[in-house]
Design a protein around this motif. Sequence first.
Motif, mmCIF file in Angstrom:
data_model
loop_
_atom_site.group_PDB
_atom_site.id
_atom_site.type_symbol
_atom_site.label_atom_id
_atom_site.label_comp_id
_atom_site.label_asym_id
_atom_site.label_seq_id
_atom_site.Cartn_x
_atom_site.Cartn_y
_atom_site.Cartn_z
ATOM 1 N N LYS A 22 -0.354 5.906 49.379
ATOM 2 C CA LYS A 22 -1.312 6.999 49.592
ATOM 3 C C LYS A 22 -1.352 7.954 48.410
ATOM 4 C CE LYS A 22 -1.039 7.145 54.613
ATOM 5 N NZ LYS A 22 -0.695 7.940 55.789
ATOM 6 N N GLU A 23 -0.247 8.085 47.715
ATOM 7 C CA GLU A 23 -0.140 9.003 46.577
ATOM 8 C C GLU A 23 0.275 8.218 45.332
ATOM 9 O OE1 GLU A 23 -0.846 12.263 46.652
ATOM 10 O OE2 GLU A 23 -1.345 12.087 48.783
ATOM 11 N N PRO A 24 -0.236 8.614 44.153
ATOM 12 C CA PRO A 24 0.213 7.947 42.929
ATOM 13 C C PRO A 24 1.585 8.483 42.519
ATOM 14 C CG PRO A 24 -1.315 9.697 42.387
ATOM 15 C CD PRO A 24 -1.245 9.641 43.894
ATOM 16 N N THR A 79 0.073 -1.546 52.113
ATOM 17 C CA THR A 79 1.349 -2.254 52.268
ATOM 18 C C THR A 79 1.580 -3.315 51.209
ATOM 19 O OG1 THR A 79 0.334 -3.845 53.776
ATOM 20 C CG2 THR A 79 1.357 -1.877 54.758
ATOM 21 N N GLU A 80 0.584 -3.575 50.388
ATOM 22 C CA GLU A 80 0.754 -4.660 49.424
ATOM 23 C C GLU A 80 1.174 -4.148 48.044
ATOM 24 O OE1 GLU A 80 -2.956 -6.709 48.049
ATOM 25 O OE2 GLU A 80 -3.892 -5.417 49.537
ATOM 26 N N SER A 81 1.618 -5.063 47.236
ATOM 27 C CA SER A 81 1.820 -4.767 45.822
ATOM 28 C C SER A 81 0.846 -5.662 45.067
ATOM 29 C CB SER A 81 3.264 -5.028 45.397
ATOM 30 O OG SER A 81 3.566 -6.388 45.494
ATOM 31 N N ILE A 123 0.062 2.942 42.740
ATOM 32 C CA ILE A 123 -1.363 3.225 42.594
ATOM 33 C C ILE A 123 -1.993 3.464 43.958
ATOM 34 C CG2 ILE A 123 -1.495 1.904 40.458
ATOM 35 C CD1 ILE A 123 -2.826 -0.366 42.113
ATOM 36 N N GLN A 124 -3.224 4.026 43.953
ATOM 37 C CA GLN A 124 -3.967 4.301 45.174
ATOM 38 C C GLN A 124 -5.217 3.431 45.232
ATOM 39 O OE1 GLN A 124 -4.157 8.643 44.076
ATOM 40 N NE2 GLN A 124 -4.192 8.795 46.318
ATOM 41 N N PRO A 125 -5.648 3.044 46.442
ATOM 42 C CA PRO A 125 -6.899 2.292 46.560
ATOM 43 C C PRO A 125 -8.078 3.083 45.980
ATOM 44 C CG PRO A 125 -5.672 2.203 48.613
ATOM 45 C CD PRO A 125 -4.985 3.211 47.734
ATOM 46 N N GLY A 126 -8.875 2.446 45.142
ATOM 47 C CA GLY A 126 -10.078 3.047 44.594
ATOM 48 C C GLY A 126 -9.882 4.095 43.520
#
Length: 188
Positions: free
Chosen positions: A165-167, A131-133, A47-50
């Motif tokens: 950065k990319e889904p 960097t997290e899951s 997934i991507q942030p936001g």
Amino acid sequence: MKTPSPKCKWWIALILITAPPWALATEASESITVPIRLSLVSEASQIQPGVPFTVGIFLQHAPHHHSYYKFPGIVGVPTNVTWKLPDGFQAGPLQWPTPEQVDMRGHGAYGYHEDTLLLAEITPPKTLSLTESVRLEATVGYMCCSQERCTPGFEELELSLSVGKEPFIASTWHPYFEQSRASLPKPL
């Protein structure tokens, strides 16, 4: 095993109060099997942030068993979910595929006999680190019935996803999500 939340306790009480006595009883000669298997799955494996993504509660029914739609009719209790998400995550409401008619000892209702994927959109925070899951958790309440018995229950489900950065679309689950989206009720 975790203690059920107050909302879960309410559903248990509702099931026990509203279900006819014959629906919760089992015959001594009937072999008890798992009437439904539940899984928490994601359309994206990263997934991507936001950026919102879709997860699903996958319901696999045993032969001759059914679960119930969000508006089941005069019998049945719909599947429900209580989310436990990381800080900043938000879950949208469940999206339900068009149901079919199910029968509970002569009482018509709406639900599902076949494998079914209930969808929910999850929105992660924009500040999520690459960097997290993340781990999503859900408590799913259900009632699964056959002509002989009804089995109410709760199951704790979890799912871990990486952040990038990319889904990345999970190719295994993508067709199920597309099929479920295609069968969502359409406005008239």
